[in-house]
Design a protein around this motif. Structure first.
Motif, mmCIF file in Angstrom:
data_model
loop_
_atom_site.group_PDB
_atom_site.id
_atom_site.type_symbol
_atom_site.label_atom_id
_atom_site.label_comp_id
_atom_site.label_asym_id
_atom_site.label_seq_id
_atom_site.Cartn_x
_atom_site.Cartn_y
_atom_site.Cartn_z
ATOM 1 N N ALA A 64 0.819 -1.210 0.000
ATOM 2 C CA ALA A 64 0.000 0.000 0.000
ATOM 3 C C ALA A 64 0.856 1.264 0.000
ATOM 4 O O ALA A 64 0.330 2.375 -0.061
ATOM 5 C CB ALA A 64 -0.919 0.004 1.224
ATOM 6 N N GLY A 65 2.183 1.108 0.008
ATOM 7 C CA GLY A 65 3.079 2.256 0.071
ATOM 8 C C GLY A 65 3.479 2.795 -1.289
ATOM 9 O O GLY A 65 4.592 3.300 -1.446
ATOM 10 N N HIS A 66 2.585 2.707 -2.260
ATOM 11 C CA HIS A 66 2.926 3.122 -3.629
ATOM 12 C C HIS A 66 2.741 4.615 -3.876
ATOM 13 O O HIS A 66 3.093 5.115 -4.948
ATOM 14 C CB HIS A 66 2.102 2.331 -4.642
ATOM 15 C CG HIS A 66 0.641 2.287 -4.328
ATOM 16 N ND1 HIS A 66 -0.175 3.391 -4.399
ATOM 17 C CD2 HIS A 66 -0.145 1.256 -3.922
ATOM 18 C CE1 HIS A 66 -1.401 3.061 -4.064
ATOM 19 N NE2 HIS A 66 -1.423 1.765 -3.761
ATOM 20 N N GLN A 67 2.133 5.337 -2.939
ATOM 21 C CA GLN A 67 1.926 6.795 -3.031
ATOM 22 C C GLN A 67 1.064 7.203 -4.231
ATOM 23 O O GLN A 67 1.138 8.330 -4.704
ATOM 24 C CB GLN A 67 3.277 7.529 -3.101
ATOM 25 C CG GLN A 67 4.142 7.337 -1.866
ATOM 26 C CD GLN A 67 5.483 8.037 -2.003
ATOM 27 O OE1 GLN A 67 6.218 7.808 -2.963
ATOM 28 N NE2 GLN A 67 5.794 8.897 -1.059
ATOM 29 N N GLY A 68 0.274 6.274 -4.711
ATOM 30 C CA GLY A 68 -0.661 6.609 -5.777
ATOM 31 C C GLY A 68 -0.098 6.520 -7.183
ATOM 32 O O GLY A 68 -0.736 6.988 -8.132
ATOM 33 N N VAL A 69 1.083 5.895 -7.346
ATOM 34 C CA VAL A 69 1.655 5.758 -8.691
ATOM 35 C C VAL A 69 2.451 4.454 -8.802
ATOM 36 O O VAL A 69 3.249 4.123 -7.928
ATOM 37 C CB VAL A 69 2.547 6.973 -9.051
ATOM 38 C CG1 VAL A 69 3.679 7.140 -8.049
ATOM 39 C CG2 VAL A 69 3.098 6.844 -10.453
ATOM 40 N N VAL A 70 2.176 3.729 -9.888
ATOM 41 C CA VAL A 70 2.893 2.491 -10.192
ATOM 42 C C VAL A 70 3.227 2.507 -11.675
ATOM 43 O O VAL A 70 2.366 2.793 -12.514
ATOM 44 C CB VAL A 70 2.039 1.242 -9.875
ATOM 45 C CG1 VAL A 70 2.753 -0.025 -10.332
ATOM 46 C CG2 VAL A 70 1.726 1.159 -8.384
ATOM 47 N N ALA A 71 4.477 2.218 -12.004
ATOM 48 C CA ALA A 71 4.919 2.198 -13.402
ATOM 49 C C ALA A 71 5.254 0.772 -13.816
ATOM 50 O O ALA A 71 5.851 0.004 -13.045
ATOM 51 C CB ALA A 71 6.131 3.092 -13.595
ATOM 52 N N ILE A 72 4.876 0.416 -15.046
ATOM 53 C CA ILE A 72 5.249 -0.855 -15.647
ATOM 54 C C ILE A 72 6.384 -0.558 -16.621
ATOM 55 O O ILE A 72 6.207 0.187 -17.588
ATOM 56 C CB ILE A 72 4.060 -1.501 -16.391
ATOM 57 C CG1 ILE A 72 2.799 -1.476 -15.518
ATOM 58 C CG2 ILE A 72 4.419 -2.913 -16.821
ATOM 59 C CD1 ILE A 72 2.929 -2.214 -14.217
ATOM 60 N N VAL A 73 7.555 -1.120 -16.344
ATOM 61 C CA VAL A 73 8.758 -0.789 -17.119
ATOM 62 C C VAL A 73 9.467 -2.058 -17.567
ATOM 63 O O VAL A 73 9.275 -3.132 -16.997
ATOM 64 C CB VAL A 73 9.733 0.068 -16.288
ATOM 65 C CG1 VAL A 73 9.109 1.399 -15.906
ATOM 66 C CG2 VAL A 73 10.189 -0.682 -15.034
ATOM 67 N N ARG A 74 10.306 -1.917 -18.577
ATOM 68 C CA ARG A 74 11.141 -3.039 -19.001
ATOM 69 C C ARG A 74 12.247 -3.264 -17.971
ATOM 70 O O ARG A 74 12.724 -2.325 -17.341
ATOM 71 C CB ARG A 74 11.753 -2.777 -20.370
ATOM 72 C CG ARG A 74 10.731 -2.780 -21.495
ATOM 73 C CD ARG A 74 11.403 -2.876 -22.847
ATOM 74 N NE ARG A 74 10.402 -2.869 -23.907
ATOM 75 C CZ ARG A 74 9.722 -3.939 -24.322
ATOM 76 N NH1 ARG A 74 9.974 -5.105 -23.750
ATOM 77 N NH2 ARG A 74 8.839 -3.852 -25.279
ATOM 78 N N THR A 75 12.648 -4.519 -17.821
ATOM 79 C CA THR A 75 13.692 -4.869 -16.861
ATOM 80 C C THR A 75 14.963 -4.085 -17.166
ATOM 81 O O THR A 75 15.367 -3.965 -18.330
ATOM 82 C CB THR A 75 13.985 -6.374 -16.921
ATOM 83 O OG1 THR A 75 12.773 -7.092 -16.657
ATOM 84 C CG2 THR A 75 15.032 -6.770 -15.895
#
Length: 259
Positions: A64-75
């Protein structure tokens, strides 16, 4: 693909250009200037945005500590050790011998960035990976640090020594205090595991072993705190050398333990 979460890690990844983004998920429930800046930066970089319920971001980040943003990125693609030899000398490198706590790894990468370290060596096995937790603990600094991953740290240190880079290990059994060493030459600072310190082979490979003198009842500092003490001492010495070179007449270099 992998996950980045938190305002600083995602923002710094966007600024550094070190990652290829698939998209960024933003919590629908959050509305403030910090998040809006990140939304604007994503759009400036041509990164797709998705506005999702906070619960979906928690599911993706597994916290729950994502601060309202999650990014999907290449390794992330790591460098080879040869890449760390690029750039001007003297070089200051950091080698981590089996750091297992991602919080410590993140803190050390943040320190490395702040102290102007030219590159970091991580081991592939028996060490904390550069996980979303470590990246968040670095406050995004991990996205700016040049990182090489090696299979065998002893071999890597031997290769550095062949390139005239002094290997300096931090060990409470060291024979000299850290602030007595001359860090103004090519140097790699080697930090060991939480609790156990440097592996025996790594310790024997080091040219010098330094210690941090402790005035209290505890024998040593946490590895991330110890790393900060030593790396910023190295940064202080190097700043002083640059300032002196810019203002003083030519003079004979000082000789220290690393000379």
């Amino acid at each position: 693909m992998e996950i980045l979460y938190g305002l600083h890690p995602v923002e710094e990844a966007l600024r550094s250009g070190s990652r290829q983004f698939d998209h960024v998920c933003v919590a629908r429930e959050r509305h403030d200037q910090r998040l809006q800046r990140l939304i604007d930066l994503s759009r400036e970089n041509g990164v797709r945005l998705r506005f999702e319920p906070r619960e979906e971001l928690t599911r993706l980040a597994k916290t729950a500590g994502h601060q309202g943003v999650v990014a999907i990125v290449r390794t992330r693609e790591f460098l080879e050790i040869e890449d760390l030899f690029e750039g001007p000398e003297p070089r200051l490198l950091l080698a981590l011998d089996g750091i297992e706590d991602p919080q410590n790894l993140g803190a050390l990468l943040r320190t490395a960035d702040g102290a102007g370290v030219d590159g970091v060596l991580l081991t592939e096995r028996r060490a904390a990976p550069l996980s979303p937790v470590a990246v968040k603990a670095s406050a995004g600094a991990a996205e700016h640090v040049r990182i090489a991953r090696v299979v065998n740290l002893v071999r890597a240190l031997e290769e550095l020594k062949e390139r005239n880079i002094w290997c300096v290990g931090l060990d409470e059994r060291g024979t000299a205090n850290y602030d007595e060493y001359d860090f103004t030459s090519n140097t790699v600072v080697v930090l060991g595991r939480e609790g156990d310190g440097l592996h025996d082979l790594v310790r024997r490979t080091c040219d010098h072993l330094l210690r941090i003198p402790m005035a209290g009842g505890v024998a040593s500092l946490n590895v991330s705190a110890a790393g900060a003490v030593v790396l910023f001492e190295a940064a202080r010495q190097r700043r002083g050398r640059v300032s002196a070179a810019a203002t003083a007449k030519p003079h004979k270099e000082k000789k220290g333990l690393g000379s």
